[in-house]
Design an enzyme around this catalytic site. Structure first.
Site, PDB file in Angstrom:
ATOM      1  CD  GLU A  57      25.265  13.121  31.323  1.00 43.93           C
ATOM      2  OE1 GLU A  57      24.657  12.193  31.878  1.00 43.93           O
ATOM      3  OE2 GLU A  57      25.661  14.134  31.928  1.00 43.93           O
ATOM      4  CD  GLU A 110      24.483  11.902  37.090  1.00 43.81           C
ATOM      5  OE1 GLU A 110      25.061  12.993  37.108  1.00 43.81           O
ATOM      6  OE2 GLU A 110      23.985  11.417  36.064  1.00 43.81           O
TER       7      GLU A 110
END
Length: 276
Positions: free
Chosen positions: A151, A251
């Site tokens: 990520e 998230e």
């Protein structure tokens, strides 16, 4: 066609709670799938802690669809182990625990946090660590039918992080593929990509086939969609059009009023099995 599937990130949505409370909170909000950051204090936790985690998730009836590997020692400036030269044995030990948990719970996405390259490390040493670690992780995960993802994080919040953009993450994935023949997916976090470089829809159209996981939060406050500048009413359909078939992890930070945290997402969309 299948509706896009959403899951709740326990670690950020239910902060400071015990795992059982987090799981109950997600179930109460109508979710049947969850994800979490590395849930232990150590890279290699005591076996009893692992058993307790597996038992809690199993008993909850929720699917753990994504799990982060360790971010290491924050006090020492680590934010993941992937790019740290000389830490390969430590990375492997954490990998073994993570994959074992994923295998027992049917988790299909393992996020390997990339980390902050040490200021004194050579580019070659960093590159070698990245390839060795991600190749080992992807190979190990593939044996249980899981995929490893990396990520990119934004440089505003994470200035020292080793991956800051989608193209940079694609380059890393391509490098690992070229040198070891294994596939590493991209974790496309809308919050981080918007803060780093924007052009969300163009990047989705171009790279969605490389995405192993997607996460959402609005910009700039990392709260739920609809609180900031991201046009989620265009971004989410773009993901569906591009053929992304995985989960979208929520998230983001909870709202001051808990009722607002999930109000943007219709209840029927919080269950992964729903079809249109």
């Amino acid at each position: 066609p299948r509706l896009m599937r959403f899951d709740a990130n326990l670690s950020i949505l239910f902060p400071g709670m015990a795992l059982a409370e987090q799981l109950a909170g997600a179930a109460q909000a109508g979710f049947d799938a969850v994800e979490m950051w590395w849930p232990f204090a150590q890279d290699v936790p005591p076996a009893a802690e692992v058993e307790a985690l597996v038992d809690s998730v199993s008993a909850s009836g929720l699917a753990l669809v994504a799990l982060n590997m360790t971010t290491g020692d924050a006090a020492a400036g680590e934010h993941g182990l992937v790019c740290l030269p000389g830490q390969q044995p430590r990375f492997r030990e954490n990998l073994d625990v993570t994959v074992a948990i994923a295998e027992r719970l049917g988790t299909r996405v393992i996020h390997a946090p990339f980390g902050n390259p040490p200021p004194d490390a050579s580019q070659d040493a960093v590159r070698q660590a990245v390839v060795e670690n991600l190749a080992a992780a992807a190979d190990h995960a593939a044996r249980i039918g899981a995929q490893v993802v990396v990520e990119p994080l934004n440089p505003v919040d994470f200035p020292r992080f080793g991956l800051h953009g989608v193209e940079q993450a694609i380059e890393v994935s391509d490098l690992v593929k070229a040198e070891s023949g294994v596939d590493v997916g991209i974790l496309f976090d809308v919050y981080h990509i918007q803060r780093t470089e924007g052009d969300l829809i163009a990047r989705i159209e171009r790279y969605a086939h490389r995405f192993g996981h997607v996460q959402v939060a609005d910009v700039p406050d990392r709260l739920h969609p609809g609180t900031g500048e991201v046009a989620f009413e265009r971004v989410l359909p773009a993901l569906e059009r591009a053929g992304y078939g995985g989960y979208v992890g929520l998230e983001y930070r909870p709202s001051a009023d808990p009722a607002e945290t999930f109000a943007w997402l219709p209840v029927e969309r919080r269950r992964g099995g729903s079809t249109a």
